[in-house]
Design a protein around this motif. Sequence first.
Motif, PDB file in Angstrom:
ATOM      1  N   PHE A  58       0.282  26.884 -48.318  1.00  0.00           N
ATOM      2  CA  PHE A  58       0.651  26.744 -46.917  1.00  0.00           C
ATOM      3  C   PHE A  58      -0.565  26.415 -46.057  1.00  0.00           C
ATOM      4  CE2 PHE A  58       4.133  29.272 -48.617  1.00  0.00           C
ATOM      5  CZ  PHE A  58       5.232  28.692 -48.018  1.00  0.00           C
ATOM      6  N   ALA A  59      -0.285  25.975 -44.828  1.00  0.00           N
ATOM      7  CA  ALA A  59      -1.360  25.606 -43.900  1.00  0.00           C
ATOM      8  C   ALA A  59      -1.873  26.800 -43.107  1.00  0.00           C
ATOM      9  CB  ALA A  59      -0.880  24.513 -42.947  1.00  0.00           C
ATOM     10  N   THR A  60      -1.073  27.876 -43.010  1.00  0.00           N
ATOM     11  CA  THR A  60      -1.466  29.034 -42.201  1.00  0.00           C
ATOM     12  C   THR A  60      -1.277  30.342 -42.960  1.00  0.00           C
ATOM     13  OG1 THR A  60       0.743  29.349 -41.243  1.00  0.00           O
ATOM     14  CG2 THR A  60      -0.753  27.805 -40.110  1.00  0.00           C
ATOM     15  N   ASP A  61      -1.992  31.372 -42.527  1.00  0.00           N
ATOM     16  CA  ASP A  61      -1.848  32.706 -43.105  1.00  0.00           C
ATOM     17  C   ASP A  61      -0.452  33.254 -42.827  1.00  0.00           C
ATOM     18  OD1 ASP A  61      -4.487  32.412 -43.772  1.00  0.00           O
ATOM     19  OD2 ASP A  61      -5.247  33.716 -42.177  1.00  0.00           O
ATOM     20  N   TYR A  62       0.034  33.006 -41.605  1.00  0.00           N
ATOM     21  CA  TYR A  62       1.335  33.537 -41.196  1.00  0.00           C
ATOM     22  C   TYR A  62       2.456  33.018 -42.108  1.00  0.00           C
ATOM     23  CZ  TYR A  62       5.526  34.347 -38.392  1.00  0.00           C
ATOM     24  OH  TYR A  62       6.776  34.743 -37.969  1.00  0.00           O
ATOM     25  N   ALA A  63       2.468  31.706 -42.358  1.00  0.00           N
ATOM     26  CA  ALA A  63       3.497  31.117 -43.213  1.00  0.00           C
ATOM     27  C   ALA A  63       3.438  31.692 -44.621  1.00  0.00           C
ATOM     28  CB  ALA A  63       3.332  29.600 -43.259  1.00  0.00           C
ATOM     29  N   THR A  64       2.228  31.922 -45.123  1.00  0.00           N
ATOM     30  CA  THR A  64       2.045  32.478 -46.470  1.00  0.00           C
ATOM     31  C   THR A  64       2.657  33.866 -46.562  1.00  0.00           C
ATOM     32  OG1 THR A  64      -0.057  31.280 -46.604  1.00  0.00           O
ATOM     33  CG2 THR A  64       0.346  32.961 -48.266  1.00  0.00           C
ATOM     34  N   GLU A  65       2.399  34.711 -45.564  1.00  0.00           N
ATOM     35  CA  GLU A  65       2.914  36.081 -45.581  1.00  0.00           C
ATOM     36  C   GLU A  65       4.427  36.117 -45.388  1.00  0.00           C
ATOM     37  OE1 GLU A  65       0.675  38.261 -42.703  1.00  0.00           O
ATOM     38  OE2 GLU A  65      -1.132  38.339 -43.954  1.00  0.00           O
ATOM     39  N   GLU A  66       4.949  35.241 -44.528  1.00  0.00           N
ATOM     40  CA  GLU A  66       6.392  35.189 -44.316  1.00  0.00           C
ATOM     41  C   GLU A  66       7.117  34.767 -45.594  1.00  0.00           C
ATOM     42  OE1 GLU A  66       8.356  35.982 -41.461  1.00  0.00           O
ATOM     43  OE2 GLU A  66       6.452  37.048 -41.213  1.00  0.00           O
ATOM     44  N   ALA A  67       6.562  33.808 -46.311  1.00  0.00           N
ATOM     45  CA  ALA A  67       7.165  33.359 -47.570  1.00  0.00           C
ATOM     46  C   ALA A  67       7.137  34.476 -48.604  1.00  0.00           C
ATOM     47  CB  ALA A  67       6.430  32.133 -48.089  1.00  0.00           C
ATOM     48  N   PHE A  68       6.020  35.186 -48.669  1.00  0.00           N
ATOM     49  CA  PHE A  68       5.865  36.260 -49.660  1.00  0.00           C
ATOM     50  C   PHE A  68       6.876  37.378 -49.432  1.00  0.00           C
ATOM     51  CE2 PHE A  68       3.917  40.352 -50.881  1.00  0.00           C
ATOM     52  CZ  PHE A  68       3.800  40.144 -52.241  1.00  0.00           C
ATOM     53  N   LYS A  69       7.204  37.662 -48.187  1.00  0.00           N
ATOM     54  CA  LYS A  69       8.118  38.759 -47.856  1.00  0.00           C
ATOM     55  C   LYS A  69       9.587  38.372 -48.034  1.00  0.00           C
ATOM     56  CE  LYS A  69       6.376  39.354 -43.745  1.00  0.00           C
ATOM     57  NZ  LYS A  69       6.131  39.886 -42.385  1.00  0.00           N
ATOM     58  N   SER A  70       9.864  37.106 -48.268  1.00  0.00           N
ATOM     59  CA  SER A  70      11.239  36.616 -48.276  1.00  0.00           C
ATOM     60  C   SER A  70      11.958  36.886 -49.598  1.00  0.00           C
ATOM     61  CB  SER A  70      11.250  35.116 -47.996  1.00  0.00           C
ATOM     62  OG  SER A  70      10.619  34.417 -49.062  1.00  0.00           O
ATOM     63  N   GLU A  71      13.292  36.833 -49.530  1.00  0.00           N
ATOM     64  CA  GLU A  71      14.152  36.920 -50.709  1.00  0.00           C
ATOM     65  C   GLU A  71      14.746  35.530 -50.929  1.00  0.00           C
ATOM     66  OE1 GLU A  71      14.861  39.516 -52.673  1.00  0.00           O
ATOM     67  OE2 GLU A  71      13.603  40.962 -51.609  1.00  0.00           O
ATOM     68  N   ILE A  72      14.377  34.860 -52.002  1.00  0.00           N
ATOM     69  CA  ILE A  72      14.815  33.487 -52.231  1.00  0.00           C
ATOM     70  C   ILE A  72      15.519  33.361 -53.579  1.00  0.00           C
ATOM     71  CG2 ILE A  72      14.086  31.081 -52.417  1.00  0.00           C
ATOM     72  CD1 ILE A  72      11.649  31.762 -50.763  1.00  0.00           C
ATOM     73  N   THR A  73      16.656  32.696 -53.564  1.00  0.00           N
ATOM     74  CA  THR A  73      17.420  32.439 -54.788  1.00  0.00           C
ATOM     75  C   THR A  73      17.688  30.944 -54.904  1.00  0.00           C
ATOM     76  OG1 THR A  73      18.529  34.587 -54.632  1.00  0.00           O
ATOM     77  CG2 THR A  73      19.541  32.938 -56.050  1.00  0.00           C
ATOM     78  N   ILE A  74      17.402  30.378 -56.058  1.00  0.00           N
ATOM     79  CA  ILE A  74      17.681  28.964 -56.323  1.00  0.00           C
ATOM     80  C   ILE A  74      18.598  28.865 -57.527  1.00  0.00           C
ATOM     81  CG2 ILE A  74      16.725  26.717 -56.903  1.00  0.00           C
ATOM     82  CD1 ILE A  74      14.144  27.473 -55.574  1.00  0.00           C
ATOM     83  N   ARG A  75      19.802  28.356 -57.304  1.00  0.00           N
ATOM     84  CA  ARG A  75      20.799  28.194 -58.364  1.00  0.00           C
ATOM     85  C   ARG A  75      21.049  29.494 -59.127  1.00  0.00           C
ATOM     86  NH1 ARG A  75      18.249  22.877 -61.107  1.00  0.00           N
ATOM     87  NH2 ARG A  75      17.668  21.796 -59.194  1.00  0.00           N
TER      88      ARG A  75
END
Length: 286
Positions: free
Chosen positions: A222-239
């Motif tokens: 990511f380009a920013t620290d904020y985006a990196t932390e938000e992605a890490f905290k997320s719950e993501i499901t693909i297929r």
Amino acid sequence: MSVSKVDSKKRKKEKKKQVEEEESEPPKKEKKKKKRKRDEEDAIDKKEEHKEECVEAKLEDTVSQEAICSTDNITVYIEGLPYASNEEEVRRLFATAGTVSDVRLPRYQDSGRLRGYGHIDFATSEEAANAIVKMNGATLGGRYLNVAPAVEKGAKVTAIKKSLSTKSRPPGCRTIFVKNLPYDINEDALRTVFLRFGKIVDVRIPIWNDTKRRKGVGYIQFATDYATEEAFKSEITIRGRNLILDFDSSQQPKASFKTTQGVPWSKTKVGKRLTKHAKHASAAAD
């Protein structure tokens, strides 16, 4: 024929032979150089694959299988299997503990060899419990087996994600390591999934050096620290696959890393720009 003429012809033949040898020498050297480079890249790839396997093993070691398995489980988890073994050998061994209804042993995509672990279903939970007691510590192909209650479907991923949830982002880290990806997903599709968190600098999906197949893991910078932390905290499901996310502190991939299209990362537009930026940053620090 005079001696001088014989000597002259002999010298001409020797000179011609010398020229031919000199002309053939560069290609030989070039071939050796290319072979040496390929060997070095293969060695780096193997080290990187071992590193990724260690990361996966470290994540899985954080899960206590006994704590999250159900009491009526008919499935046991086994590890320590010889890589050259097969389903039939494992079935015969565990049939001494009860009626085996199914044997599932994952294999490496590149070599087809066993990954060293798997699951076995028994007809009843009593037989599964007996197999854990009787077969834990048994040997197969000279290797000791570890047999334990199996993790309920989805619980293992949930437990691993929970163990990582309290992890702090390393200073300067803006890259997320993603595990449990569908094997056919590409960089563009993965980028689309994570764009909601912020601007993405780079997306990398490793491939096996021999088969060129994707490994099921990836890296998102990511380009920013904020985006990196938000992605890490997320719950993501693909297929239907729950992704496991972790921080990766490396600024860029190994020198021999190639895209899924087979292009060296250092030759891509992003690779050139980030490599140049890293050099400038290093020079400024010196």
